[in-house]
Design a protein around this motif. Structure first.
Motif, mmCIF file in Angstrom:
data_model
loop_
_atom_site.group_PDB
_atom_site.id
_atom_site.type_symbol
_atom_site.label_atom_id
_atom_site.label_comp_id
_atom_site.label_asym_id
_atom_site.label_seq_id
_atom_site.Cartn_x
_atom_site.Cartn_y
_atom_site.Cartn_z
ATOM 1 N N VAL A 41 0.731 -1.195 0.016
ATOM 2 C CA VAL A 41 0.012 -0.133 -0.025
ATOM 3 C C VAL A 41 1.066 1.304 -0.012
ATOM 4 N N LEU A 42 2.098 1.184 0.928
ATOM 5 C CA LEU A 42 2.834 2.486 1.004
ATOM 6 C C LEU A 42 3.400 2.616 -0.542
ATOM 7 N N ILE A 43 4.139 1.620 -1.217
ATOM 8 C CA ILE A 43 4.577 1.960 -2.490
ATOM 9 C C ILE A 43 3.463 2.231 -3.517
ATOM 10 N N LEU A 44 2.398 1.591 -3.595
ATOM 11 C CA LEU A 44 1.347 2.146 -4.487
ATOM 12 C C LEU A 44 1.105 3.497 -4.153
ATOM 13 N N GLY A 45 0.988 3.937 -2.976
ATOM 14 C CA GLY A 45 0.573 5.200 -2.648
ATOM 15 C C GLY A 45 1.634 6.209 -2.893
ATOM 16 N N ILE A 46 2.895 6.076 -2.962
ATOM 17 C CA ILE A 46 4.197 6.732 -3.283
ATOM 18 C C ILE A 46 4.051 6.971 -4.869
ATOM 19 N N LEU A 47 3.507 5.889 -5.566
ATOM 20 C CA LEU A 47 3.673 5.983 -7.022
ATOM 21 C C LEU A 47 2.433 6.855 -7.328
ATOM 22 N N MET A 48 1.255 6.913 -6.741
ATOM 23 C CA MET A 48 0.103 7.550 -6.994
ATOM 24 C C MET A 48 0.412 9.301 -6.724
ATOM 25 N N ILE A 49 1.017 9.530 -5.463
ATOM 26 C CA ILE A 49 1.426 10.746 -5.236
ATOM 27 C C ILE A 49 2.338 11.526 -6.093
ATOM 28 N N THR A 50 3.660 10.654 -6.345
ATOM 29 C CA THR A 50 4.836 11.083 -7.118
ATOM 30 C C THR A 50 4.485 11.107 -8.613
ATOM 31 N N ARG A 51 3.678 10.014 -9.137
ATOM 32 C CA ARG A 51 3.499 9.611 -10.493
ATOM 33 C C ARG A 51 5.173 9.237 -11.143
ATOM 34 N N ILE A 52 5.885 8.740 -10.369
ATOM 35 C CA ILE A 52 7.068 8.269 -10.929
ATOM 36 C C ILE A 52 6.853 7.067 -11.862
ATOM 37 N N GLY A 53 5.670 6.197 -11.581
ATOM 38 C CA GLY A 53 5.640 5.139 -12.365
ATOM 39 C C GLY A 53 3.785 4.803 -12.263
ATOM 40 N N ASN A 54 3.341 3.976 -13.029
ATOM 41 C CA ASN A 54 1.875 3.705 -13.159
ATOM 42 C C ASN A 54 1.778 2.980 -11.905
ATOM 43 N N PRO A 55 0.807 3.382 -11.178
ATOM 44 C CA PRO A 55 0.658 2.468 -9.956
ATOM 45 C C PRO A 55 -0.270 1.144 -10.472
ATOM 46 N N ILE A 56 -1.015 1.119 -11.575
ATOM 47 C CA ILE A 56 -1.876 0.025 -11.721
ATOM 48 C C ILE A 56 -0.885 -0.874 -12.587
ATOM 49 N N ALA A 57 0.149 -0.427 -13.201
ATOM 50 C CA ALA A 57 1.178 -1.306 -13.765
ATOM 51 C C ALA A 57 1.964 -1.975 -12.603
ATOM 52 N N ALA A 58 2.216 -1.301 -11.559
ATOM 53 C CA ALA A 58 3.074 -1.786 -10.047
ATOM 54 C C ALA A 58 1.799 -2.742 -9.671
ATOM 55 N N PHE A 59 0.685 -2.634 -9.857
ATOM 56 C CA PHE A 59 -0.189 -3.557 -9.155
ATOM 57 C C PHE A 59 0.088 -4.691 -9.866
ATOM 58 N N VAL A 60 0.065 -4.709 -11.295
ATOM 59 C CA VAL A 60 0.160 -6.043 -12.058
ATOM 60 C C VAL A 60 1.441 -6.655 -11.790
ATOM 61 N N GLY A 61 2.682 -5.906 -11.589
ATOM 62 C CA GLY A 61 3.863 -6.517 -11.252
ATOM 63 C C GLY A 61 3.799 -7.321 -9.950
ATOM 64 N N VAL A 62 3.034 -6.751 -8.898
ATOM 65 C CA VAL A 62 2.614 -7.554 -7.564
ATOM 66 C C VAL A 62 2.091 -8.731 -7.656
ATOM 67 N N MET A 63 1.141 -8.791 -8.636
ATOM 68 C CA MET A 63 0.124 -9.804 -9.000
ATOM 69 C C MET A 63 1.057 -10.967 -9.452
ATOM 70 N N GLY A 64 2.136 -10.798 -10.122
ATOM 71 C CA GLY A 64 3.080 -11.846 -10.562
ATOM 72 C C GLY A 64 3.372 -12.807 -9.406
ATOM 73 N N LEU A 65 3.390 -12.308 -8.171
ATOM 74 C CA LEU A 65 3.814 -13.018 -6.972
ATOM 75 C C LEU A 65 2.667 -14.265 -6.933
ATOM 76 N N LYS A 66 1.289 -13.800 -7.089
ATOM 77 C CA LYS A 66 0.298 -14.687 -7.303
ATOM 78 C C LYS A 66 0.129 -15.707 -8.115
ATOM 79 N N VAL A 67 0.418 -15.114 -9.249
ATOM 80 C CA VAL A 67 0.628 -16.022 -10.808
ATOM 81 C C VAL A 67 1.636 -16.997 -10.734
ATOM 82 N N SER A 68 2.693 -16.577 -10.051
ATOM 83 C CA SER A 68 3.720 -17.430 -9.828
ATOM 84 C C SER A 68 3.526 -18.579 -9.205
ATOM 85 N N ALA A 69 2.876 -18.157 -7.785
ATOM 86 C CA ALA A 69 2.481 -19.245 -6.692
ATOM 87 C C ALA A 69 1.649 -20.144 -7.181
#
Length: 137
Positions: free
Chosen positions: A89-117
């Motif tokens: 949540v902190l990382i996604l919040g930082i991405l939303m505030i700073t707009r350094i990267g796309n938070p939705i894309a970051a969420f997709v990357g995090v979901m890689g853990l679920k897919v891999s599992a």
């Protein structure tokens, strides 16, 4: 390096490979679907790195949990899960505030853990077949 990772948890190397492969596949697909490719890529790989962190943290937490009694194990597992999800949540919040990267894309990357599992048994089966073929040769 793989032996050291495997000493933490036997399934961890396969999980990490799955996360990275999912990230690469998401990168290939995403490049054709988004207009701001750089923002998407940065967000995606921040998410992939977060998923890798979560996999390591989960493996280390599991090692800690199994060494405790039932009550202590439940409390420790719950506390470690909350820490992992607060970091996401902190990382996604930082991405939303700073707009350094796309938070939705970051969420997709995090979901890689679920897919891999979910794909972990398949990776393990393929790895086992490859080892058997090498032993036969």
């Amino acid at each position: 390096m793989i032996k050291k990772i495997r000493s933490i948890n036997n399934a961890l190397p396969g999980l990490l490979v799955g996360i990275i492969l999912f990230g690469a596949a998401s990168q290939l697909v995403g490049v054709f679907l988004v207009t701001d490719k750089a923002n998407y890529s940065i967000g995606l790989w921040i998410g992939v790195l977060t998923a890798i962190f979560m996999a390591f943290h989960m493996a280390l937490s599991l090692n800690s949990v199994v060494e405790r009694d039932v009550k202590g194990a439940q409390a420790t597992a719950t506390r470690q899960n909350i820490i992992r999800y607060l970091i996401v949540v902190l990382i996604l919040g930082i991405l939303m505030i700073t707009r350094i990267g796309n938070p939705i894309a970051a969420f997709v990357g995090v979901m890689g853990l679920k897919v891999s599992a979910y794909l972990q048994p398949l990776f393990e089966k393929l790895s086992h077949k490859r080892k058997l073929n090498k032993e036969i040769e």
